[in-house]
Motif scaffolding. Structure first.
Motif, PDB file in Angstrom:
ATOM      1  N   THR A 153      48.269  33.560  47.444  1.00 18.36           N
ATOM      2  CA  THR A 153      46.701  33.017  47.576  1.00 18.36           C
ATOM      3  C   THR A 153      45.934  34.327  47.626  1.00 18.36           C
ATOM      4  OG1 THR A 153      46.954  30.775  48.343  1.00 18.36           O
ATOM      5  CG2 THR A 153      44.871  31.720  48.667  1.00 18.36           C
ATOM      6  N   ALA A 154      46.524  35.411  48.645  1.00 15.48           N
ATOM      7  CA  ALA A 154      45.584  36.713  48.799  1.00 15.48           C
ATOM      8  C   ALA A 154      45.925  37.542  47.597  1.00 15.48           C
ATOM      9  CB  ALA A 154      46.542  37.184  50.151  1.00 15.48           C
ATOM     10  N   TYR A 155      46.734  37.413  46.990  1.00 13.82           N
ATOM     11  CA  TYR A 155      47.277  38.202  45.657  1.00 13.82           C
ATOM     12  C   TYR A 155      46.081  37.738  44.734  1.00 13.82           C
ATOM     13  CZ  TYR A 155      49.783  40.307  41.806  1.00 13.82           C
ATOM     14  OH  TYR A 155      49.890  41.000  40.690  1.00 13.82           O
ATOM     15  N   VAL A 156      46.027  36.549  44.481  1.00 20.21           N
ATOM     16  CA  VAL A 156      45.112  35.947  43.366  1.00 20.21           C
ATOM     17  C   VAL A 156      43.561  36.416  43.902  1.00 20.21           C
ATOM     18  CG1 VAL A 156      44.226  34.045  42.315  1.00 20.21           C
ATOM     19  CG2 VAL A 156      46.622  34.371  42.468  1.00 20.21           C
ATOM     20  N   ALA A 157      43.322  36.070  45.213  1.00 19.61           N
ATOM     21  CA  ALA A 157      42.076  36.583  45.764  1.00 19.61           C
ATOM     22  C   ALA A 157      41.393  37.789  45.415  1.00 19.61           C
ATOM     23  CB  ALA A 157      42.050  36.040  46.830  1.00 19.61           C
ATOM     24  N   ALA A 158      42.626  38.833  45.781  1.00 24.08           N
ATOM     25  CA  ALA A 158      42.052  40.238  45.514  1.00 24.08           C
ATOM     26  C   ALA A 158      42.179  40.451  43.965  1.00 24.08           C
ATOM     27  CB  ALA A 158      43.460  41.067  46.072  1.00 24.08           C
ATOM     28  N   PHE A 159      42.755  39.709  43.177  1.00 25.62           N
ATOM     29  CA  PHE A 159      42.596  39.932  41.853  1.00 25.62           C
ATOM     30  C   PHE A 159      41.132  39.407  41.238  1.00 25.62           C
ATOM     31  CE2 PHE A 159      46.515  41.622  40.949  1.00 25.62           C
ATOM     32  CZ  PHE A 159      46.706  41.744  39.665  1.00 25.62           C
ATOM     33  N   ALA A 160      40.883  38.234  41.794  1.00 25.77           N
ATOM     34  CA  ALA A 160      39.413  37.399  41.445  1.00 25.77           C
ATOM     35  C   ALA A 160      38.240  38.517  42.019  1.00 25.77           C
ATOM     36  CB  ALA A 160      39.426  36.258  42.206  1.00 25.77           C
ATOM     37  N   ALA A 161      38.543  39.029  43.160  1.00 24.98           N
ATOM     38  CA  ALA A 161      37.488  39.852  43.504  1.00 24.98           C
ATOM     39  C   ALA A 161      37.319  41.298  42.587  1.00 24.98           C
ATOM     40  CB  ALA A 161      37.801  40.523  44.876  1.00 24.98           C
ATOM     41  N   ALA A 162      38.289  41.693  42.215  1.00 27.27           N
ATOM     42  CA  ALA A 162      38.274  42.675  41.158  1.00 27.27           C
ATOM     43  C   ALA A 162      37.698  42.390  39.696  1.00 27.27           C
ATOM     44  CB  ALA A 162      39.752  43.267  40.870  1.00 27.27           C
ATOM     45  N   MET A 163      38.199  41.137  39.436  1.00 21.74           N
ATOM     46  CA  MET A 163      37.738  40.465  38.101  1.00 21.74           C
ATOM     47  C   MET A 163      36.265  40.294  38.134  1.00 21.74           C
ATOM     48  SD  MET A 163      40.933  38.041  37.744  1.00 21.74           S
ATOM     49  CE  MET A 163      40.369  36.829  36.640  1.00 21.74           C
ATOM     50  N   ALA A 164      35.693  40.002  39.225  1.00 20.32           N
ATOM     51  CA  ALA A 164      34.091  39.600  39.425  1.00 20.32           C
ATOM     52  C   ALA A 164      33.373  40.745  39.309  1.00 20.32           C
ATOM     53  CB  ALA A 164      33.924  38.732  40.665  1.00 20.32           C
ATOM     54  N   TRP A 165      34.126  41.810  39.871  1.00 20.60           N
ATOM     55  CA  TRP A 165      33.427  43.108  39.968  1.00 20.60           C
ATOM     56  C   TRP A 165      33.191  43.686  38.479  1.00 20.60           C
ATOM     57  CZ3 TRP A 165      34.226  48.334  38.906  1.00 20.60           C
ATOM     58  CH2 TRP A 165      33.452  49.215  39.327  1.00 20.60           C
ATOM     59  N   GLU A 166      34.481  43.632  37.855  1.00 24.70           N
ATOM     60  CA  GLU A 166      34.502  44.218  36.511  1.00 24.70           C
ATOM     61  C   GLU A 166      33.540  43.370  35.520  1.00 24.70           C
ATOM     62  OE1 GLU A 166      38.940  46.015  36.497  1.00 24.70           O
ATOM     63  OE2 GLU A 166      38.505  44.023  35.179  1.00 24.70           O
ATOM     64  N   TRP A 167      33.270  42.278  35.804  1.00 27.80           N
ATOM     65  CA  TRP A 167      32.789  41.357  34.943  1.00 27.80           C
ATOM     66  C   TRP A 167      31.174  41.726  35.151  1.00 27.80           C
ATOM     67  CZ3 TRP A 167      32.820  37.909  30.958  1.00 27.80           C
ATOM     68  CH2 TRP A 167      31.580  37.194  30.573  1.00 27.80           C
ATOM     69  N   LEU A 168      30.790  42.110  36.120  1.00 27.77           N
ATOM     70  CA  LEU A 168      29.306  42.325  36.518  1.00 27.77           C
ATOM     71  C   LEU A 168      29.196  43.667  35.963  1.00 27.77           C
ATOM     72  CD1 LEU A 168      26.842  40.955  37.840  1.00 27.77           C
ATOM     73  CD2 LEU A 168      27.369  42.097  39.802  1.00 27.77           C
ATOM     74  N   ARG A 169      30.083  44.702  36.125  1.00 29.51           N
ATOM     75  CA  ARG A 169      29.804  46.050  35.621  1.00 29.51           C
ATOM     76  C   ARG A 169      29.957  46.065  34.155  1.00 29.51           C
ATOM     77  NH1 ARG A 169      33.637  49.483  33.584  1.00 29.51           N
ATOM     78  NH2 ARG A 169      33.280  51.897  33.564  1.00 29.51           N
ATOM     79  N   MET A 170      30.504  44.923  33.507  1.00 30.32           N
ATOM     80  CA  MET A 170      30.202  44.874  31.997  1.00 30.32           C
ATOM     81  C   MET A 170      28.951  44.141  31.675  1.00 30.32           C
ATOM     82  SD  MET A 170      33.763  43.824  30.406  1.00 30.32           S
ATOM     83  CE  MET A 170      33.830  42.216  30.779  1.00 30.32           C
ATOM     84  N   ALA A 171      28.500  43.195  32.229  1.00 25.85           N
ATOM     85  CA  ALA A 171      27.419  42.613  31.869  1.00 25.85           C
ATOM     86  C   ALA A 171      26.172  43.055  32.247  1.00 25.85           C
ATOM     87  CB  ALA A 171      27.755  40.982  32.324  1.00 25.85           C
ATOM     88  N   GLN A 172      26.051  43.167  33.426  1.00 22.63           N
ATOM     89  CA  GLN A 172      24.796  43.953  34.155  1.00 22.63           C
ATOM     90  C   GLN A 172      24.895  45.086  34.917  1.00 22.63           C
ATOM     91  OE1 GLN A 172      23.994  39.402  35.290  1.00 22.63           O
ATOM     92  NE2 GLN A 172      22.436  40.715  35.945  1.00 22.63           N
ATOM     93  N   PRO A 173      25.344  46.206  34.222  1.00 23.45           N
ATOM     94  CA  PRO A 173      25.641  47.498  34.839  1.00 23.45           C
ATOM     95  C   PRO A 173      24.558  48.036  35.665  1.00 23.45           C
ATOM     96  CG  PRO A 173      25.219  47.841  32.519  1.00 23.45           C
ATOM     97  CD  PRO A 173      25.226  46.514  32.560  1.00 23.45           C
TER      98      PRO A 173
END
Length: 275
Positions: free
Chosen positions: A44-64
């Motif tokens: 769960t912690a591993y996936v949560a860390a990935f999810a946090a990075a994924m959400a950050w990357e998405w926002l960086r792409m979509a709304q820099p």
């Protein structure tokens, strides 16, 4: 025929990112498999860390140009949703990312027409990562997620290698100029093959599991294409640079994201055909 008349031999297609991709897979693969096997808090912690990075990357792409608070909202909301999902608290697993999505609709000076981008990405990340944790925590979840990963990885690898080396007609140039019908067919066949092998090794009825594998393989290609389309719309090539040969975390798991959502629905509707 003279030497001058002999047509030059075309060089075999090669991808300079192939070696970094292999190295990254050799590092991340064993870690992911070990934590999947451990399950519970570690996974769960591993996936949560990935999810946090994924959400950050998405926002960086979509709304820099989004304010700093938006990046914090996106990452914390995604990770929190996964942690709640891992505890079996489904109300907060759903409410947490929805609250975060509402917060992302107020990103400072962003045009109203673009304010859907952040919330959509956050909800997509939270849904896919949260369902992965929920699948793992169910009875028989280890086999279910192992089956899902084997199908997606087989389809992704085959589509990449065959499409890169053989080329052929483009699958959807508007979304991705590099993906081919040859790679698509190879990916579906490899996914079905992985399903057949998994069924035979676990004593499951082969035909239904191969059909399910084919559906998941198609979903993985759809997830890959969808992310490529979003990146082109946002005017970026990669979601990040954290993983050598792949780019960002989203670039590595884009095929898995939609496949997990489809797997969650299939698991709910047809639990009897799973391994």
């Amino acid at each position: 025929m003279t030497a001058e008349a002999i047509p030059p031999r075309l060089p075999r297609r090669r991808d300079p990112a192939l070696v970094p991709r292999i190295v990254s897979a050799l590092v991340l693969g064993p870690i992911s498999i070990f934590l999947l096997w451990r399950g519970e808090t570690a996974f769960t912690a591993y996936v949560a860390a990935f999810a946090a990075a994924m959400a950050w990357e998405w926002l960086r792409m979509a709304q820099p140009d989004a304010p700093t608070r938006s990046y914090a909202i996106a990452s914390v909301s995604a990770a929190g949703a996964i942690l709640f999902a891992g505890q079996g608290d489904f109300f907060w697993a759903v409410a947490w990312p929805i609250a975060g999505a509402i917060g992302l609709t107020f990103p400072g000076d962003a045009p109203v027409a673009k304010r859907w981008r952040g919330p959509f990405g956050l909800l997509y990340v939270a849904a896919s990562a949260g369902l992965l944790v929920i699948l793992r925590n169910e009875d028989g979840g280890l086999l279910a997620v192992a089956f899902l990963l084997s199908v997606v990885w087989a389809a992704d690898i085959a589509a990449y290698l065959v499409g890169t080396w053989l080329g052929g007609p483009k699958l959807w140039p508007k979304a991705s100029p590099n993906k081919t019908w040859t790679g698509f067919v190879a990916g579906i066949m490899a996914g079905c093959g992985a399903g057949a092998v998994f069924a035979a090794s676990t004593g499951t009825v082969i035909a239904p599991l191969v059909l399910l594998a084919g559906i998941l393989a198609i979903a993985s290609v759809g997830g890959d294409l969808a992310m490529s389309l979003f990146k082109r719309r946002f005017g970026v090539k990669d979601s990040g640079q954290i993983i050598p040969g792949h780019g960002g975390v989203l670039d590595r798991v884009d095929a898995l994201m939609l496949a997990v959502i489809v797997a969650g629905m299939a698991r709910l509707a047809l639990p009897e055909i799973w391994p």
